[in-house]
Design an enzyme around this catalytic site. Structure first.
Site, PDB file in Angstrom:
ATOM      1  N   GLY A 193      -9.166   4.241  -6.372  1.00 63.68           N
ATOM      2  CA  GLY A 193      -8.040   3.722  -6.258  1.00 63.68           C
ATOM      3  C   GLY A 193      -6.776   4.591  -5.322  1.00 63.68           C
ATOM      4  O   GLY A 193      -7.189   4.926  -4.381  1.00 63.68           O
ATOM      5  N   ASP A 229      -5.633   7.293  -5.863  1.00 65.79           N
ATOM      6  CA  ASP A 229      -5.912   8.625  -5.398  1.00 65.79           C
ATOM      7  C   ASP A 229      -6.805   8.775  -4.325  1.00 65.79           C
ATOM      8  O   ASP A 229      -6.661   9.572  -3.303  1.00 65.79           O
ATOM      9  CB  ASP A 229      -6.834   9.246  -6.677  1.00 65.79           C
ATOM     10  N   THR A 256      -2.363   2.229 -14.869  1.00 68.03           N
ATOM     11  CA  THR A 256      -2.609   0.713 -15.055  1.00 68.03           C
ATOM     12  C   THR A 256      -3.830   0.049 -14.161  1.00 68.03           C
ATOM     13  O   THR A 256      -4.011  -1.023 -14.333  1.00 68.03           O
ATOM     14  CB  THR A 256      -1.532  -0.191 -14.507  1.00 68.03           C
ATOM     15  N   GLY A 257      -4.594   1.097 -13.428  1.00 68.51           N
ATOM     16  CA  GLY A 257      -5.742   0.416 -12.651  1.00 68.51           C
ATOM     17  C   GLY A 257      -7.088   0.785 -13.560  1.00 68.51           C
ATOM     18  O   GLY A 257      -7.039   0.232 -14.670  1.00 68.51           O
ATOM     19  N   ILE A 258      -7.625   1.385 -13.100  1.00 69.45           N
ATOM     20  CA  ILE A 258      -9.147   1.857 -13.707  1.00 69.45           C
ATOM     21  C   ILE A 258      -8.817   2.646 -15.303  1.00 69.45           C
ATOM     22  O   ILE A 258      -9.740   2.440 -16.048  1.00 69.45           O
ATOM     23  CB  ILE A 258      -9.954   2.732 -12.954  1.00 69.45           C
ATOM     24  N   ASP A 284       0.559  -1.097   0.014  1.00 66.87           N
ATOM     25  CA  ASP A 284       0.155  -0.029   0.171  1.00 66.87           C
ATOM     26  C   ASP A 284       0.816   1.130   0.256  1.00 66.87           C
ATOM     27  O   ASP A 284       1.687   1.444   0.920  1.00 66.87           O
ATOM     28  CB  ASP A 284      -0.942  -0.250   1.321  1.00 66.87           C
ATOM     29  N   ILE A 285       0.674   2.035  -1.141  1.00 69.15           N
ATOM     30  CA  ILE A 285       1.677   3.216  -1.247  1.00 69.15           C
ATOM     31  C   ILE A 285       1.542   4.169   0.116  1.00 69.15           C
ATOM     32  O   ILE A 285       2.425   4.811   0.431  1.00 69.15           O
ATOM     33  CB  ILE A 285       1.506   3.855  -2.616  1.00 69.15           C
TER      34      ILE A 285
END
Length: 172
Positions: free
Chosen positions: A32, A34, A123-125, A10-11
């Site tokens: 995500g 953000d 690379t996510g949504i 987890d960033i």
């Protein structure tokens, strides 16, 4: 020379001078990465984003650009917000994705950040294929990191993403 390292997790739990947020153009939070950064970082990040929208970024932050705010409650000094492109087969947007990394690194160097944590932008949504996103990310960091940035850490949410970045990194 800037060291490139990988971490899985987890960033928002990372410790770095700057954490890069895969933001949406509104700068006002979202899903995500953000949403996670805004939730864990607390209201100070949103407050600064609102001030940015009220001044220089009335129409939002353009794709491929980057801007910094406080990191709020995160274990960092700054959050660097960048807006990644949405992937499409109809148009090559790889230069915009590379710009996210390049601009974030430029902002980091201007701030004096020595360590920067990046997610896998778009690379996510936004649908960017992980292997191509990893190649663009690693290549751009290798080509454009200011020597004052000592470490760039890619923080990958799951093992699959981590493995893809590890493979790209090993390719040299």
């Amino acid at each position: 020379m800037t060291a490139i390292t990988l971490a899985q997790g987890d960033i928002t739990r990372e410790s770095a001078d700057a954490i890069v947020n895969a933001a949406n153009s509104s700068l006002l939070g979202g899903g995500g990465v953000d949403g996670a950064i805004h939730r864990r970082g607390g209201p100070a990040i949103l407050a600064e984003c609102r001030r940015l929208r009220a001044s220089h970024y009335g129409k939002g932050l353009a794709t491929g650009k980057a801007v910094a705010t406080t990191a709020g409650k995160l274990d960092a000094r700054w959050v660097i917000h960048t807006v990644g492109p949405v992937f499409t087969h109809a148009e090559d947007r790889s230069k915009l994705l590379a710009s996210c990394y390049r601009e974030s690194l430029r902002v980091a160097a201007e701030l004096g950040a020595r360590t920067v944590a990046f997610p896998a932008i778009s690379t996510g949504i936004y649908g960017w294929p992980m292997d191509d996103g990893a190649r663009i990310a690693v290549r751009t960091v290798r080509e454009s990191a200011d020597p004052s940035v000592e470490e760039v850490r890619f923080v990958l949410f799951d093992k699959k993403a981590y493995d893809v970045f590890a493979e790209v990194l090993a390719e040299g």
